[in-house]
Design a protein around this motif. Structure first.
Motif, PDB file in Angstrom:
ATOM      1  N   GLY A   7       0.707  -1.208   0.069  1.00 46.72           N
ATOM      2  CA  GLY A   7      -0.016   0.033   0.002  1.00 46.72           C
ATOM      3  C   GLY A   7       0.802   1.223   0.001  1.00 46.72           C
ATOM      4  O   GLY A   7       0.447   2.358  -0.043  1.00 46.72           O
ATOM      5  N   GLY A   8       2.248   1.036   0.121  1.00 44.71           N
ATOM      6  CA  GLY A   8       2.955   2.279  -0.003  1.00 44.71           C
ATOM      7  C   GLY A   8       2.955   3.124  -1.262  1.00 44.71           C
ATOM      8  O   GLY A   8       2.422   2.491  -2.133  1.00 44.71           O
ATOM      9  N   GLY A  15      -1.380  14.629   1.717  1.00 48.09           N
ATOM     10  CA  GLY A  15      -2.045  13.466   1.422  1.00 48.09           C
ATOM     11  C   GLY A  15      -2.282  12.295   2.459  1.00 48.09           C
ATOM     12  O   GLY A  15      -1.806  12.483   3.491  1.00 48.09           O
ATOM     13  N   SER A  16      -2.926  11.313   1.646  1.00 51.97           N
ATOM     14  CA  SER A  16      -2.898  10.099   2.734  1.00 51.97           C
ATOM     15  C   SER A  16      -2.606   8.915   1.769  1.00 51.97           C
ATOM     16  O   SER A  16      -2.657   8.862   0.594  1.00 51.97           O
ATOM     17  N   LEU A  17      -2.366   7.893   2.566  1.00 54.75           N
ATOM     18  CA  LEU A  17      -2.156   6.431   2.246  1.00 54.75           C
ATOM     19  C   LEU A  17      -2.777   5.559   3.162  1.00 54.75           C
ATOM     20  O   LEU A  17      -2.933   5.945   4.449  1.00 54.75           O
ATOM     21  N   ARG A  18      -3.145   4.424   2.914  1.00 52.46           N
ATOM     22  CA  ARG A  18      -3.416   3.167   3.599  1.00 52.46           C
ATOM     23  C   ARG A  18      -2.681   2.156   3.423  1.00 52.46           C
ATOM     24  O   ARG A  18      -2.570   1.586   2.367  1.00 52.46           O
ATOM     25  N   LEU A  19      -1.783   1.780   4.365  1.00 52.96           N
ATOM     26  CA  LEU A  19      -1.166   0.516   4.528  1.00 52.96           C
ATOM     27  C   LEU A  19      -1.657  -0.561   4.878  1.00 52.96           C
ATOM     28  O   LEU A  19      -2.638  -0.597   5.822  1.00 52.96           O
ATOM     29  N   LEU A  80      -2.970   0.599   8.529  1.00 55.52           N
ATOM     30  CA  LEU A  80      -2.405   1.918   8.874  1.00 55.52           C
ATOM     31  C   LEU A  80      -2.861   2.791   8.169  1.00 55.52           C
ATOM     32  O   LEU A  80      -2.301   3.029   6.853  1.00 55.52           O
ATOM     33  N   GLN A  81      -3.874   3.625   8.604  1.00 58.00           N
ATOM     34  CA  GLN A  81      -4.601   4.915   7.632  1.00 58.00           C
ATOM     35  C   GLN A  81      -3.601   6.067   8.220  1.00 58.00           C
ATOM     36  O   GLN A  81      -3.455   6.508   9.379  1.00 58.00           O
ATOM     37  N   MET A  82      -2.893   6.443   7.115  1.00 59.41           N
ATOM     38  CA  MET A  82      -2.227   7.910   7.264  1.00 59.41           C
ATOM     39  C   MET A  82      -2.551   8.938   6.429  1.00 59.41           C
ATOM     40  O   MET A  82      -2.936   9.008   5.508  1.00 59.41           O
ATOM     41  N   GLN A 114       7.971  -7.817   4.934  1.00 58.37           N
ATOM     42  CA  GLN A 114       9.170  -7.253   4.061  1.00 58.37           C
ATOM     43  C   GLN A 114       9.148  -5.662   3.891  1.00 58.37           C
ATOM     44  O   GLN A 114      10.319  -5.249   3.635  1.00 58.37           O
ATOM     45  N   GLY A 115       8.134  -4.888   4.190  1.00 60.87           N
ATOM     46  CA  GLY A 115       8.176  -3.391   4.173  1.00 60.87           C
ATOM     47  C   GLY A 115       7.689  -2.884   3.005  1.00 60.87           C
ATOM     48  O   GLY A 115       7.845  -3.543   1.914  1.00 60.87           O
ATOM     49  N   THR A 116       6.988  -1.661   3.173  1.00 63.22           N
ATOM     50  CA  THR A 116       6.533  -1.052   1.905  1.00 63.22           C
ATOM     51  C   THR A 116       7.174   0.385   2.041  1.00 63.22           C
ATOM     52  O   THR A 116       6.921   1.023   2.994  1.00 63.22           O
ATOM     53  N   GLN A 117       7.555   1.039   0.806  1.00 62.49           N
ATOM     54  CA  GLN A 117       8.056   2.083   0.784  1.00 62.49           C
ATOM     55  C   GLN A 117       6.904   3.259   0.651  1.00 62.49           C
ATOM     56  O   GLN A 117       6.164   3.113   0.009  1.00 62.49           O
TER      57      GLN A 117
END
Length: 122
Positions: A7-8, A15-19, A80-82, A114-117
């Motif tokens: 989701g990165g 702005g917003s992102l949702r992981l 995680l809603q950012m 594993q992580g997302t950027q």
């Protein structure tokens, strides 16, 4: 339990992102879930955590009021809603899981995705 974070992306400041963190192998309801992040040249930092039944959440001060951690045990996932993103939120974001009590230190977590950027441009 195996974890996969996704989701990165690249977003402008404000702005917003949702992981999302998809779990497999075990029911995520058995685990406290957390998000950490690591920016280049910096140590991995705690961001947020949520208890097994979503009855308890904790956040690092820098994201309070902007980020919201949630979980969907039926779908074996955490999110995680950012919102109101800032350039200083730029990092690789990792989801993690542990059994037992809620902890904020990365050393207490046994399972990692594993992580997302996430990149926030100014």
């Amino acid at each position: 339990v195996q974890l996969q974070a996704y989701g990165g992306g690249l977003v402008q400041a404000g702005g917003s992102l949702r992981l999302s963190c998809a779990a497999s192998g075990h029911f995520v309801s058995n685990y406290n879930m957390a998000w950490f992040r690591q920016a280049p040249g910096r140590e991995r930092e705690f961001v947020a955590t949520i208890g097994r039944s979503a009855d308890s959440t904790r956040y690092v001060d820098s994201v309070k009021g902007r980020f919201t951690i949630s979980r969907d045990n039926a779908k074996n996932a955490a999110h995680l809603q950012m919102s109101s993103l800032k350039p200083e939120d730029t990092a690789v974001y990792y989801c993690a899981a542990r059994m037992g009590s809620i902890q904020l230190g990365s050393r207490y977590y046994n399972y990692w995705g594993q992580g997302t950027q996430v990149t926030v441009s100014s």
